[in-house]
Design a protein around this motif. Structure first.
Motif, PDB file in Angstrom:
ATOM      1  N   GLU A 175      84.674  26.995 108.109  1.00 19.94           N
ATOM      2  CA  GLU A 175      86.039  27.353 107.711  1.00 19.94           C
ATOM      3  C   GLU A 175      86.701  28.368 108.641  1.00 19.94           C
ATOM      4  O   GLU A 175      87.644  29.056 108.258  1.00 19.94           O
ATOM      5  N   GLY A 176      86.216  28.473 109.876  1.00 16.38           N
ATOM      6  CA  GLY A 176      86.790  29.445 110.798  1.00 16.38           C
ATOM      7  C   GLY A 176      88.279  29.297 110.993  1.00 16.38           C
ATOM      8  O   GLY A 176      89.005  30.291 111.138  1.00 16.38           O
ATOM      9  N   ALA A 177      88.775  28.058 111.005  1.00 12.69           N
ATOM     10  CA  ALA A 177      90.211  27.843 111.205  1.00 12.69           C
ATOM     11  C   ALA A 177      91.034  28.466 110.090  1.00 12.69           C
ATOM     12  O   ALA A 177      92.165  28.922 110.314  1.00 12.69           O
ATOM     13  N   ARG A 178      90.490  28.486 108.881  1.00  9.99           N
ATOM     14  CA  ARG A 178      91.229  29.087 107.761  1.00  9.99           C
ATOM     15  C   ARG A 178      91.416  30.582 107.989  1.00  9.99           C
ATOM     16  O   ARG A 178      92.503  31.130 107.766  1.00  9.99           O
ATOM     17  N   LEU A 179      90.350  31.265 108.419  1.00  7.90           N
ATOM     18  CA  LEU A 179      90.453  32.694 108.646  1.00  7.90           C
ATOM     19  C   LEU A 179      91.400  32.997 109.798  1.00  7.90           C
ATOM     20  O   LEU A 179      92.181  33.956 109.743  1.00  7.90           O
ATOM     21  N   VAL A 180      91.362  32.175 110.842  1.00 12.97           N
ATOM     22  CA  VAL A 180      92.285  32.355 111.965  1.00 12.97           C
ATOM     23  C   VAL A 180      93.731  32.262 111.486  1.00 12.97           C
ATOM     24  O   VAL A 180      94.579  33.091 111.826  1.00 12.97           O
ATOM     25  N   LYS A 181      94.036  31.255 110.673  1.00 10.48           N
ATOM     26  CA  LYS A 181      95.418  31.071 110.213  1.00 10.48           C
ATOM     27  C   LYS A 181      95.855  32.201 109.280  1.00 10.48           C
ATOM     28  O   LYS A 181      96.991  32.684 109.347  1.00 10.48           O
ATOM     29  N   ILE A 182      94.950  32.641 108.411  1.00  9.15           N
ATOM     30  CA  ILE A 182      95.291  33.741 107.520  1.00  9.15           C
ATOM     31  C   ILE A 182      95.578  35.004 108.332  1.00  9.15           C
ATOM     32  O   ILE A 182      96.573  35.715 108.087  1.00  9.15           O
ATOM     33  N   ALA A 183      94.718  35.297 109.311  1.00 10.74           N
ATOM     34  CA  ALA A 183      94.945  36.461 110.167  1.00 10.74           C
ATOM     35  C   ALA A 183      96.265  36.323 110.930  1.00 10.74           C
ATOM     36  O   ALA A 183      97.034  37.288 111.069  1.00 10.74           O
ATOM     37  N   HIS A 184      96.540  35.119 111.409  1.00  8.47           N
ATOM     38  CA  HIS A 184      97.802  34.853 112.119  1.00  8.47           C
ATOM     39  C   HIS A 184      98.998  35.176 111.236  1.00  8.47           C
ATOM     40  O   HIS A 184      99.966  35.797 111.685  1.00  8.47           O
ATOM     41  N   ASN A 185      98.957  34.755 109.975  1.00  8.36           N
ATOM     42  CA  ASN A 185     100.119  34.970 109.112  1.00  8.36           C
ATOM     43  C   ASN A 185     100.275  36.431 108.697  1.00  8.36           C
ATOM     44  O   ASN A 185     101.379  36.863 108.363  1.00  8.36           O
ATOM     45  N   LEU A 186      99.184  37.187 108.728  1.00  9.67           N
ATOM     46  CA  LEU A 186      99.333  38.630 108.544  1.00  9.67           C
ATOM     47  C   LEU A 186     100.143  39.220 109.701  1.00  9.67           C
ATOM     48  O   LEU A 186     101.038  40.041 109.490  1.00  9.67           O
ATOM     49  N   VAL A 187      99.822  38.796 110.913  1.00  4.46           N
ATOM     50  CA  VAL A 187     100.586  39.256 112.076  1.00  4.46           C
ATOM     51  C   VAL A 187     102.052  38.828 111.945  1.00  4.46           C
ATOM     52  O   VAL A 187     102.970  39.596 112.254  1.00  4.46           O
ATOM     53  N   LEU A 188     102.270  37.599 111.475  1.00  8.06           N
ATOM     54  CA  LEU A 188     103.619  37.078 111.299  1.00  8.06           C
ATOM     55  C   LEU A 188     104.457  38.018 110.429  1.00  8.06           C
ATOM     56  O   LEU A 188     105.594  38.374 110.774  1.00  8.06           O
ATOM     57  N   GLY A 189     103.901  38.423 109.304  1.00  3.74           N
ATOM     58  CA  GLY A 189     104.639  39.301 108.408  1.00  3.74           C
ATOM     59  C   GLY A 189     104.824  40.691 108.972  1.00  3.74           C
ATOM     60  O   GLY A 189     105.914  41.278 108.881  1.00  3.74           O
ATOM     61  N   VAL A 190     103.762  41.245 109.563  1.00  5.44           N
ATOM     62  CA  VAL A 190     103.833  42.598 110.113  1.00  5.44           C
ATOM     63  C   VAL A 190     104.851  42.660 111.253  1.00  5.44           C
ATOM     64  O   VAL A 190     105.661  43.594 111.333  1.00  5.44           O
ATOM     65  N   VAL A 191     104.837  41.653 112.129  1.00  5.17           N
ATOM     66  CA  VAL A 191     105.780  41.640 113.251  1.00  5.17           C
ATOM     67  C   VAL A 191     107.216  41.503 112.749  1.00  5.17           C
ATOM     68  O   VAL A 191     108.134  42.166 113.257  1.00  5.17           O
ATOM     69  N   THR A 192     107.437  40.659 111.752  1.00  4.65           N
ATOM     70  CA  THR A 192     108.790  40.485 111.228  1.00  4.65           C
ATOM     71  C   THR A 192     109.303  41.774 110.601  1.00  4.65           C
ATOM     72  O   THR A 192     110.471  42.155 110.787  1.00  4.65           O
ATOM     73  N   GLN A 193     108.434  42.476 109.872  1.00  3.31           N
ATOM     74  CA  GLN A 193     108.849  43.764 109.309  1.00  3.31           C
ATOM     75  C   GLN A 193     109.132  44.768 110.416  1.00  3.31           C
ATOM     76  O   GLN A 193     110.107  45.527 110.351  1.00  3.31           O
ATOM     77  N   ALA A 194     108.324  44.762 111.473  1.00  2.00           N
ATOM     78  CA  ALA A 194     108.573  45.662 112.607  1.00  2.00           C
ATOM     79  C   ALA A 194     109.903  45.343 113.283  1.00  2.00           C
ATOM     80  O   ALA A 194     110.664  46.247 113.663  1.00  2.00           O
ATOM     81  N   LEU A 195     110.208  44.041 113.423  1.00  5.91           N
ATOM     82  CA  LEU A 195     111.503  43.653 113.982  1.00  5.91           C
ATOM     83  C   LEU A 195     112.645  44.144 113.099  1.00  5.91           C
ATOM     84  O   LEU A 195     113.669  44.633 113.594  1.00  5.91           O
ATOM     85  N   ALA A 196     112.479  43.992 111.783  1.00  6.24           N
ATOM     86  CA  ALA A 196     113.526  44.424 110.860  1.00  6.24           C
ATOM     87  C   ALA A 196     113.754  45.926 110.973  1.00  6.24           C
ATOM     88  O   ALA A 196     114.903  46.404 111.052  1.00  6.24           O
ATOM     89  N   GLU A 197     112.684  46.703 110.976  1.00  2.00           N
ATOM     90  CA  GLU A 197     112.812  48.158 111.032  1.00  2.00           C
ATOM     91  C   GLU A 197     113.482  48.608 112.329  1.00  2.00           C
ATOM     92  O   GLU A 197     114.389  49.456 112.319  1.00  2.00           O
ATOM     93  N   THR A 198     113.048  48.041 113.439  1.00  2.00           N
ATOM     94  CA  THR A 198     113.578  48.511 114.726  1.00  2.00           C
ATOM     95  C   THR A 198     114.987  47.991 114.990  1.00  2.00           C
ATOM     96  O   THR A 198     115.796  48.683 115.620  1.00  2.00           O
ATOM     97  N   ALA A 199     115.314  46.795 114.504  1.00  2.00           N
ATOM     98  CA  ALA A 199     116.681  46.292 114.657  1.00  2.00           C
ATOM     99  C   ALA A 199     117.661  47.147 113.850  1.00  2.00           C
ATOM    100  O   ALA A 199     118.779  47.447 114.310  1.00  2.00           O
ATOM    101  N   VAL A 200     117.251  47.548 112.647  1.00  2.00           N
ATOM    102  CA  VAL A 200     118.095  48.424 111.832  1.00  2.00           C
ATOM    103  C   VAL A 200     118.212  49.800 112.480  1.00  2.00           C
ATOM    104  O   VAL A 200     119.296  50.404 112.506  1.00  2.00           O
ATOM    105  N   LEU A 201     117.115  50.313 113.025  1.00  2.00           N
ATOM    106  CA  LEU A 201     117.151  51.597 113.719  1.00  2.00           C
ATOM    107  C   LEU A 201     118.151  51.567 114.867  1.00  2.00           C
ATOM    108  O   LEU A 201     118.988  52.480 115.014  1.00  2.00           O
ATOM    109  N   ALA A 202     118.082  50.491 115.674  1.00  2.00           N
ATOM    110  CA  ALA A 202     119.003  50.384 116.817  1.00  2.00           C
ATOM    111  C   ALA A 202     120.449  50.293 116.348  1.00  2.00           C
ATOM    112  O   ALA A 202     121.335  50.990 116.876  1.00  2.00           O
ATOM    113  N   GLU A 203     120.695  49.452 115.336  1.00  2.00           N
ATOM    114  CA  GLU A 203     122.082  49.245 114.912  1.00  2.00           C
ATOM    115  C   GLU A 203     122.659  50.493 114.249  1.00  2.00           C
ATOM    116  O   GLU A 203     123.829  50.817 114.446  1.00  2.00           O
TER     117      GLU A 203
END
Length: 339
Positions: free
Chosen positions: A191-219
């Motif tokens: 089931e290695g592929a499952r763990l890879v995808k789950i870890a990937h989607n954690l990055v997806l959420g963390v990066v999107t929140q980081a984009l939101a925070e920094t875009a608001v900071l800039a604006e």
């Protein structure tokens, strides 16, 4: 896209018939179960490449337009059992369990089951292992093959696929997977592929929140978020993801590609994996609460880019849409693939 009424349904080419694409090696006849946003785009790529695809969806109208792209749309899931390879793409473990083990499921007939099931959903390793065992009882190979990307990425042929399971089954399915995505990575047995995808989607959420925070900071500091994101995308920190998420952030267009509810499910899976493996995930845990805030605020049918709205509200900033042209990094690639 053609409607169901004016679609031409091609004649069934047979459950075990092979097809060829571009004069290459023959492909096995394929079944496809689950034609939501992602499943539809992926199945369409296979059908468009000349693969003999039979498609089923619980809500038949969601699958019907595939007929215009060369697929055979079937009314019963049982009609896919005779296919050599069946892909599944559904929203959660309960739906996947029903597809395989339900009374009308792919494994319900002891005398007939697919040769290989390739599941592209995002589910837990535990659920995947249980379904792998059930498939083995029917002499059906089972591949976990989750993907990275949304429906627009799938349409552009830019999905990334990670696969785990029996090597022989992977080698058989890999040519089909390469028609769906630009890269296919084999992660070994189990089931290695499952763990890879789950870890990937954690990055997806963390990066999107980081984009939101920094875009608001800039604006809030007087810099248009368009300018900030344009700079970021062209810097060493830019990526295919930051680029194709930019139009949503600039235009405040939250047409869903992936909802907060689905992202919350993936964070639940990731945090559970962290507990099971004794791995602290502090950034993921904090982001999970912000994703939950989207759901609690009723923003459940929009794209998870609504994290930007919540960040702006928490910062006392009123956002306005910018409807100018924005490069998503996908359109040029998609057009090039048609030439």
């Amino acid at each position: 896209m053609s409607s169901h009424e004016d679609a031409v349904v091609p004649q069934d080419r047979g459950a075990r018939e092979s097809s060829t694409s571009g004069g290459g090696a023959p492909h096995p006849a394929v079944g496809w179960a689950g034609t939501g946003r992602m499943g539809f785009a992926m199945a369409r790529r296979l059908a468009g490449a000349g693969v003999a695809v039979a498609a089923w969806n619980r809500t038949a109208a969601r699958a019907a337009p595939l007929a215009a792209h060369g697929a055979r749309v079937v009314g019963e899931l049982a009609e896919l059992r005779s296919r050599e390879v069946v892909f599944t793409m559904v929203s959660d473990e309960r739906a996947l369990d029903a597809l395989l083990l339900g009374p009308d499921g792919l494994l319900a007939d002891p005398g007939q089951a697919p040769g290989t099931v390739v599941d592209c959903s995002t589910v837990s390793p535990e659920a995947s292992a249980a379904l792998r065992a059930a498939c083995a009882e029917r002499a059906t190979a089972f591949l976990a093959a989750p993907v990275s990307g949304n429906a627009e990425v799938a349409e552009a042929g830019l999905l990334s696929v990670v696969v785990s399971g029996e090597r022989a089954a992977y080698e058989k399915a890999a040519p089909l997977l390469r028609l769906i995505g630009r890269s296919v990575t084999y992660a070994g047995e189990g089931e290695g592929a499952r763990l890879v995808k789950i870890a990937h989607n954690l990055v997806l959420g963390v990066v999107t929140q980081a984009l939101a925070e920094t875009a608001v900071l800039a604006e809030k500091g007087g810099v248009p978020r368009r300018a900030y994101l344009e700079f970021l995308n062209d810097s060493v920190l830019g990526s295919a993801f930051t680029r194709y998420k930019t139009p949503a952030f600039v235009r405040l267009d939250y047409t869903p590609t992936f909802t907060p509810v689905l992202l919350r499910k993936d964070f639940d899976l990731g945090l559970a994996a962290g507990r099971a493996l004794d791995v602290p995930l502090p950034l993921a845990a904090a982001t999970a609460q912000l994703v939950q805030a989207c759901v609690s605020a009723g923003r459940v049918d929009e794209d998870f880019a609504v994290l930007l709205d919540l960040q702006a509200a928490a910062s006392g900033l009123a956002l306005a849409p910018d409807d100018g042209a924005v490069d998503d990094g996908l359109s040029a690639t998609e057009e090039a693939s048609k030439t």
